[in-house]
Write an enzyme that holds these catalytic residues in place. Sequence first.
Site, PDB file in Angstrom:
ATOM      1  N   ASN A  27       0.827  -1.212   0.000  1.00 48.46           N
ATOM      2  CA  ASN A  27       0.000   0.000   0.000  1.00 48.46           C
ATOM      3  C   ASN A  27       0.862   1.263   0.000  1.00 48.46           C
ATOM      4  O   ASN A  27       0.357   2.356   0.247  1.00 48.46           O
ATOM      5  CB  ASN A  27      -0.937   0.000   1.216  1.00 48.46           C
ATOM      6  CG  ASN A  27      -0.176  -0.058   2.535  1.00 48.46           C
ATOM      7  OD1 ASN A  27       1.055  -0.010   2.560  1.00 48.46           O
ATOM      8  ND2 ASN A  27      -0.898  -0.148   3.643  1.00 48.46           N
ATOM      9  N   HIS A  75       3.402   1.838   2.040  1.00 47.67           N
ATOM     10  CA  HIS A  75       3.945   2.259   3.338  1.00 47.67           C
ATOM     11  C   HIS A  75       5.472   2.142   3.373  1.00 47.67           C
ATOM     12  O   HIS A  75       6.062   1.335   2.664  1.00 47.67           O
ATOM     13  CB  HIS A  75       3.272   1.548   4.520  1.00 47.67           C
ATOM     14  CG  HIS A  75       3.660   0.118   4.732  1.00 47.67           C
ATOM     15  ND1 HIS A  75       2.790  -0.820   5.250  1.00 47.67           N
ATOM     16  CD2 HIS A  75       4.824  -0.558   4.545  1.00 47.67           C
ATOM     17  CE1 HIS A  75       3.404  -1.980   5.359  1.00 47.67           C
ATOM     18  NE2 HIS A  75       4.641  -1.849   4.940  1.00 47.67           N
TER      19      HIS A  75
HETATM   20  C1  F6R Z   1      10.074  -3.366   7.793  1.00 46.53           C
HETATM   21  C2  F6R Z   1       9.198  -2.291   7.363  1.00 46.53           C
HETATM   22  C3  F6R Z   1       8.158  -2.461   6.300  1.00 46.53           C
HETATM   23  C4  F6R Z   1       8.583  -3.384   5.160  1.00 46.53           C
HETATM   24  C5  F6R Z   1       7.476  -3.493   4.107  1.00 46.53           C
HETATM   25  C6  F6R Z   1       7.836  -4.458   3.005  1.00 46.53           C
HETATM   26  O1  F6R Z   1      10.977  -2.897   8.779  1.00 46.53           O
HETATM   27  O2  F6R Z   1       9.296  -1.255   7.898  1.00 46.53           O
HETATM   28  O3  F6R Z   1       7.853  -1.188   5.779  1.00 46.53           O
HETATM   29  O4  F6R Z   1       9.748  -2.889   4.583  1.00 46.53           O
HETATM   30  O5  F6R Z   1       6.286  -3.915   4.719  1.00 46.53           O
HETATM   31  O6  F6R Z   1       7.929  -5.749   3.544  1.00 46.53           O
HETATM   32  P1  F6R Z   1       8.464  -6.970   2.694  1.00 46.53           P
HETATM   33  O7  F6R Z   1       9.883  -6.716   2.394  1.00 46.53           O
HETATM   34  O8  F6R Z   1       8.286  -8.175   3.603  1.00 46.53           O
HETATM   35  O9  F6R Z   1       7.617  -7.054   1.465  1.00 46.53           O
END
Ligand code: F6R
Length: 240
Positions: free
Chosen positions: A135, A137
């Site tokens: 999304n 973030h």
């Molecule tokens: C992790 C964090 C999150 C992840 C994001 C992507 O410390 O802050 O913002 O970077 O959710 O997660 P993955 O890499 O598992 O797709």
Amino acid sequence: MKIVIVKNYNELSAAAALMIADVLRCVNNPVLSLATGSTPIGAYAELVNAYRDNKISFKNVLTFNLDEYVGLPATDGNSYRAYMNKHLFDNVDIDKDNTNLPDGTADDLEQECKRYSALLEKHPRHLQLLGLGRNGHIGFNEPGTRFDSVTHVVELTPDTIKANSRLFADGAVPRRAVTMGIKDIMAAKRIVLLASGENKARAVYNTVKGRVSDSCPASVLQTHPDATLIADMEAAHEIV
Ligand code: F6R
């Protein structure tokens, strides 16, 4: 924003590790801000290999992680502290006293946010590593988070809880987290955002080509003077 498109996850990991290793080589007392999640695991493995080959050292490195779940102690395998130990800190010569994460078990979370913010104020980051939520973030700054936010407690969105539930055997994913704010993230001298896989393609598009808006928190990186997106082909297919 600089955009580096690579073939696959292995190339993404190598490229990210190179950028981090560069900071370790060029700065005397490097301060890194690190991310967890699936995406940076390969980059951490590359850094561990470079350390084992005597190419880099973490002796003088100070780290701050982006976030931690509320309620999970360091001994819980799903805590971000456990993740960092497993993928990086236990495998390199870093002094664990120099590794910082928000304490999601603190009795007074507001106080904990203030403590973490004060530490960040004191230690400007040379490099901020980021993964990208589906999304948009960054950290746990979900859509709607103010760009001037500092460390705070967040209620995770259903989408984020669902995305993270694969890691929790009993499905008991924490509903809250402590996260650095967008202002803290933007304060880093250099930012490296990683995106891998088809399920990040829309978020990559909104980050790079969309309007700078809190509906896609990562779009704020368009306004940073030294932000680089490293994306593999699958994640980048909507922007090429
Ligand atoms: C992790 C964090 C999150 C992840 C994001 C992507 O410390 O802050 O913002 O970077 O959710 O997660 P993955 O890499 O598992 O797709």
